[in-house]
Design an enzyme around this catalytic site. Structure first.
Site, mmCIF file in Angstrom:
data_model
loop_
_atom_site.group_PDB
_atom_site.id
_atom_site.type_symbol
_atom_site.label_atom_id
_atom_site.label_comp_id
_atom_site.label_asym_id
_atom_site.label_seq_id
_atom_site.Cartn_x
_atom_site.Cartn_y
_atom_site.Cartn_z
ATOM 1 N N TYR A 17 52.831 -24.191 -19.415
ATOM 2 C CA TYR A 17 52.757 -25.468 -18.682
ATOM 3 C C TYR A 17 54.160 -25.915 -18.261
ATOM 4 C CZ TYR A 17 51.844 -30.457 -17.861
ATOM 5 O OH TYR A 17 51.759 -31.722 -17.310
ATOM 6 N N LYS A 52 55.708 -26.295 -14.456
ATOM 7 C CA LYS A 52 56.223 -27.570 -13.943
ATOM 8 C C LYS A 52 57.709 -27.475 -13.579
ATOM 9 C CE LYS A 52 52.468 -30.252 -14.162
ATOM 10 N NZ LYS A 52 51.855 -30.880 -12.974
ATOM 11 N N SER A 72 56.324 -33.076 -14.686
ATOM 12 C CA SER A 72 56.247 -33.551 -16.071
ATOM 13 C C SER A 72 57.627 -33.452 -16.708
ATOM 14 C CB SER A 72 55.261 -32.673 -16.846
ATOM 15 O OG SER A 72 55.330 -32.981 -18.218
HETATM 16 N N1 LIG Z 1 48.444 -36.870 -19.113
HETATM 17 C C1 LIG Z 1 49.739 -36.756 -19.356
HETATM 18 O O1 LIG Z 1 50.241 -37.198 -20.398
HETATM 19 C C2 LIG Z 1 50.629 -36.078 -18.337
HETATM 20 C C3 LIG Z 1 52.000 -36.002 -18.607
HETATM 21 C C4 LIG Z 1 52.838 -35.419 -17.679
HETATM 22 C C5 LIG Z 1 52.322 -34.929 -16.491
HETATM 23 N N2 LIG Z 1 50.983 -34.988 -16.250
HETATM 24 C C6 LIG Z 1 50.502 -34.462 -14.964
HETATM 25 O O2 LIG Z 1 49.746 -35.464 -14.304
HETATM 26 C C7 LIG Z 1 48.761 -34.868 -13.454
HETATM 27 C C8 LIG Z 1 47.400 -35.468 -13.745
HETATM 28 O O3 LIG Z 1 47.078 -35.170 -15.092
HETATM 29 P P1 LIG Z 1 45.977 -35.961 -15.939
HETATM 30 O O4 LIG Z 1 46.595 -36.250 -17.237
HETATM 31 O O5 LIG Z 1 45.380 -37.045 -15.130
HETATM 32 O O6 LIG Z 1 44.936 -34.780 -16.169
HETATM 33 P P2 LIG Z 1 43.344 -34.710 -16.098
HETATM 34 O O7 LIG Z 1 42.734 -35.987 -16.562
HETATM 35 O O8 LIG Z 1 42.993 -33.438 -16.755
HETATM 36 O O9 LIG Z 1 43.081 -34.609 -14.521
HETATM 37 C C9 LIG Z 1 43.518 -33.494 -13.809
HETATM 38 C C10 LIG Z 1 42.918 -33.541 -12.427
HETATM 39 O O10 LIG Z 1 43.349 -32.369 -11.710
HETATM 40 C C11 LIG Z 1 42.181 -31.732 -11.198
HETATM 41 N N3 LIG Z 1 42.363 -30.303 -10.977
HETATM 42 C C12 LIG Z 1 42.665 -29.321 -11.858
HETATM 43 N N4 LIG Z 1 42.699 -28.133 -11.240
HETATM 44 C C13 LIG Z 1 42.422 -28.362 -9.930
HETATM 45 C C14 LIG Z 1 42.298 -27.547 -8.780
HETATM 46 N N5 LIG Z 1 42.442 -26.225 -8.850
HETATM 47 N N6 LIG Z 1 42.027 -28.141 -7.596
HETATM 48 C C15 LIG Z 1 41.863 -29.471 -7.503
HETATM 49 N N7 LIG Z 1 41.928 -30.300 -8.556
HETATM 50 C C16 LIG Z 1 42.220 -29.745 -9.753
HETATM 51 C C17 LIG Z 1 41.102 -32.018 -12.221
HETATM 52 O O11 LIG Z 1 39.829 -31.754 -11.676
HETATM 53 P P3 LIG Z 1 38.553 -31.416 -12.638
HETATM 54 O O12 LIG Z 1 38.051 -32.730 -13.153
HETATM 55 O O13 LIG Z 1 37.616 -30.736 -11.716
HETATM 56 O O14 LIG Z 1 39.048 -30.524 -13.739
HETATM 57 C C18 LIG Z 1 41.387 -33.495 -12.457
HETATM 58 O O15 LIG Z 1 40.892 -34.261 -11.394
HETATM 59 C C19 LIG Z 1 48.851 -33.361 -13.742
HETATM 60 O O16 LIG Z 1 49.630 -32.729 -12.752
HETATM 61 C C20 LIG Z 1 49.539 -33.301 -15.082
HETATM 62 O O17 LIG Z 1 50.204 -32.068 -15.288
HETATM 63 C C21 LIG Z 1 50.137 -35.556 -17.142
#
Ligand SMILES: NC(=O)c1ccc[n+]([C@@H]2O[C@H](COP(=O)([O-])OP(=O)(O)OC[C@H]3O[C@@H](n4cnc5c(N)ncnc54)[C@H](OP(=O)(O)O)[C@@H]3O)[C@@H](O)[C@H]2O)c1
Length: 277
Positions: free
Chosen positions: A194, A198, A140
């Site tokens: 967080y 990261k 991130s």
């Molecule tokens: N959204 C943003 O703006 C943003 C920005 C920068 C970086 N990111 C990064 O992008 C990635 C995806 O984020 P997202 O926004 O799509 O978040 P999200 O919608 O909350 O999805 C996160 C995913 O990770 C899974 N997860 C969490 N803990 C886990 C574990 N212990 N083992 C296996 N799976 C696990 C969740 O499963 P469950 O459904 O079971 O909880 C879900 O499938 C993350 O690494 C996040 O830090 C996101």
């Protein structure tokens, strides 16, 4: 007998950016795409939705926090394929701004999944990577913002030429310990569980590329990336990008053609290499 079919594995793919990465790979990658999720029911639901679009990913359970689960997918992949072509470490967690858990707890839990969980998946699956494999660690921009807020002394450790995986592990251990005893600011860290988790993911990617450069398997590339600010549960749906837009940079990195020289061991956002920190 193991299949020589190519295979891509995506973690945390039952929803959000990981789901869109699987969708994109199903359309663009010539091989099997494995959608993994920690919760089997949620994973199967996601598979059903993608089947509804005519896409055919496969499912395997994978919980980053459970080494038994990592062993099981490793065993499955080893028995089924001759190796892994693409690994996207997308799964991650973030406490909400309004969370009431103490900082020490938030730091320990966030680093456990985002850093140690990702690292354990890498330790389990890296031996299966084929020559020309692509690894994408979804980090991130928060890693960059957090790194910039750390002390100059700490920053110098983030850019040390001899930074290796052991040193990154040491940094993450120190961060969590200092969050627990309240000395994190004195030690040069900033107050973002967080962001600091990261930092670990971004630095890990730099260190991993150094190892791949020495590996007998040719042309394995790992990059860290930021997907942008994406409309998902993690961002409480405040993100401005759709999940497919968020999946663009991870997909670009996962599909880098053979013998790419750049990006390689970089931190990438909007398909562009970012300066670090
Ligand atoms: N959204 C943003 O703006 C943003 C920005 C920068 C970086 N990111 C990064 O992008 C990635 C995806 O984020 P997202 O926004 O799509 O978040 P999200 O919608 O909350 O999805 C996160 C995913 O990770 C899974 N997860 C969490 N803990 C886990 C574990 N212990 N083992 C296996 N799976 C696990 C969740 O499963 P469950 O459904 O079971 O909880 C879900 O499938 C993350 O690494 C996040 O830090 C996101």
């Amino acid at each position: 007998m193991s299949s020589s079919r190519r295979v891509a594995v995506v973690t945390g793919a039952n929803k959000g950016i990981g789901y869109a990465i699987v969708r994109g790979l199903c359309k663009q990658f010539d091989g099997d795409v494995i959608l993994t999720a920690r919760n089997e029911g949620n994973g199967q639901e996601a598979i059903k939705k993608l089947n509804g679009e005519g896409l055919k990913p496969m499912f395997h359970q994978l919980d980053l926090d459970d080494v038994g689960s990592i062993d099981r997918i490793k065993d499955f992949l080893q028995k089924t394929y001759t190796g892994i072509d693409i690994l996207v470490n997308n799964a991650g967690i973030a406490f909400k701004m309004a969370a009431t858990e103490p900082f020490s707890q938030q730091a320990e839990i966030t680093v456990a999944t985002n850093f140690w969980g990702t690292l354990n998946v890498c330790k389990g699956l890296f031996p299966l990577l084929k020559p020309h494999a692509r690894v994408v660690n979804v980090s991130s921009m928060a890693s960059q913002y957090a790194a910039k807020k750390c002390s100059d002394e700490m920053k110098s450790r983030f850019i040390a030429p001899d930074l290796d995986q052991a040193k990154v592990e040491q940094l993450m251990t120190e961060f969590v310990n200092s969050a627990k005893d309240g000395s994190y600011e004195k030690k040069g860290w900033c107050q973002s569980a967080y962001g600091c988790s990261k930092i670990g993911v971004t630095l890990l990617s730099f260190a991993q590329q150094k190892e791949f450069d020495k590996d007998s398997r040719a042309d394995i590339i790992v990059n860290a990336c930021c997907p942008g600010y994406v409309d998902t549960d993690m961002s409480s749906h405040k993100g401005t990008k759709t999940i497919d837009q968020g999946a663009d940079t991870p997909l670009y990195l996962a599909l880098l053609p053979p013998n790419t020289t750049s990006p390689k061991g970089n931190f990438v956002s909007d398909r562009k290499i970012q300066t670090w920190p």
